[in-house]
Every structure is written in structure tokens, then in C-alpha cells.
Enzyme design. Structure first.
Site, short mmCIF file in Angstrom:
data_model
loop_
_atom_site.label_atom_id
_atom_site.label_comp_id
_atom_site.label_asym_id
_atom_site.label_seq_id
_atom_site.Cartn_x
_atom_site.Cartn_y
_atom_site.Cartn_z
N GLY A 92 -4.51 3.17 1.71
CA GLY A 92 -4.49 2.42 3.04
C GLY A 92 -3.25 2.21 3.82
O GLY A 92 -3.36 1.61 4.77
N GLN A 93 -2.07 2.92 3.28
CA GLN A 93 -0.85 2.93 4.11
C GLN A 93 -1.17 3.64 5.34
O GLN A 93 -1.62 4.79 5.55
CB GLN A 93 0.27 3.46 3.25
CG GLN A 93 1.52 3.18 4.00
CD GLN A 93 2.87 3.65 3.16
OE1 GLN A 93 2.60 4.32 2.18
NE2 GLN A 93 4.00 3.53 3.51
N HIS A 150 2.78 -6.87 2.19
CA HIS A 150 2.12 -7.78 2.99
C HIS A 150 2.16 -9.24 2.46
O HIS A 150 1.95 -9.06 1.18
CB HIS A 150 0.71 -7.37 2.98
CG HIS A 150 0.47 -6.13 4.03
ND1 HIS A 150 -0.29 -5.97 5.28
CD2 HIS A 150 0.41 -4.77 3.49
CE1 HIS A 150 -0.28 -4.70 5.42
NE2 HIS A 150 0.11 -3.89 4.71
N ASN A 206 1.05 -1.00 0.01
CA ASN A 206 0.06 0.04 0.08
C ASN A 206 1.06 1.20 -0.10
O ASN A 206 1.93 1.41 0.77
CB ASN A 206 -1.00 0.10 1.28
CG ASN A 206 -1.77 -0.97 1.38
OD1 ASN A 206 -2.29 -1.55 0.35
ND2 ASN A 206 -2.23 -1.64 2.58
N HIS A 260 6.26 -1.76 3.61
CA HIS A 260 6.09 -3.02 4.15
C HIS A 260 5.21 -3.82 3.11
O HIS A 260 4.31 -3.25 2.35
CB HIS A 260 5.68 -2.98 5.39
CG HIS A 260 4.24 -2.28 5.55
ND1 HIS A 260 4.48 -0.95 5.54
CD2 HIS A 260 3.10 -2.69 5.74
CE1 HIS A 260 3.18 -0.65 5.89
NE2 HIS A 260 2.26 -1.66 5.82
#
Length: 114
Positions: free
Chosen positions: A93-94, A102, A87, A100
């Protein structure tokens, strides 16, 4: 960065359930898993988002992806399939601004979600 949650995890100031570690990456279980396998893979050096990771050079982005594949193998989802999601930015949505990936797997992952 001193106020970055993930930098504090790298520095071992905050505990995390580590799944995999390389010289430049760290992978740990998400505290709010969205699938049976939900692991975050981060570079140990701070980069805000996927765009910054891409600009980092030195194949750091490739090492993050290789670590994600290692996580999938460790968690036993590499054969059935898994998803890797970045993201980038608040609108996407970060919520933690240390890049990172997911790694999600262990159940059917349909698209679009929901």
C-alpha cells in the site's frame, strides 16, 4: 529527489500542516485522514522505504520513532494509545516512495481493520 512529493514538502515547495519538526524529521497531517489523529512522520533526507531507513544507520529510524511519539503527545493520544504504521512497497500500500510513518489515534483502532 526533485520529483518526490515529500521532498518538496521538506523544501517548503508544497505546503503542509506541520505538527512537529526536529533537525532530521518532519511531521505533518495526512490529507486523507483515516483517524482523528493521522500524521505522517518522515526523515528530511530521502529514503525510499522502511528497509532503506533501517539501512541508513546513524539512528535515523530511532529518531523517526521518537518524532512519532512526540506527535502522539502533541495530539493528546499518547495515553490512550496510538498506532505507528510503515507501508513498505507497492504491494503493502505504499504510494509515496519516501519512507513515512503513519501515526494514527483518537479512536478505537481494531485489528484487522475493516
Amino acid at each position: 529527489m526533485s520529483d518526490c512529493l515529500f521532498c518538496k514538502i521538506v523544501a517548503k515547495e508544497i505546503p503542509a500542516e506541520v505538527v512537529y519538526e526536529s533537525g532530521r524529521t518532519l511531521a505533518f497531517r495526512d490529507l486523507n485522514p483515516q483517524a482523528p489523529t493521522h500524521v505522517l512522520v518522515i526523515p528530511k533526507d530521502h529514503h525510499a522505504d522502511a528497509a532503506a531507513l533501517a539501512d541508513a544507520g546513524d539512528d535515523l529510524a530511532g529518531e523517526v520513532l521518537k518524532s512519532a511519539q512526540e506527535v502522539a503527545t502533541i495530539d493528546g493520544v499518547s495515553e490512550d494509545g496510538y498506532r505507528i504504521v510503515f507501508n513498505t512497497g507497492a504491494a503493502a500500500g505504499q504510494t509515496v516512495f519516501h519512507v513515512h510513518a503513519h501515526v494514527l489515534g483518537g479512536r478505537g483502532l481494531t485489528w484487522p481493520p475493516g
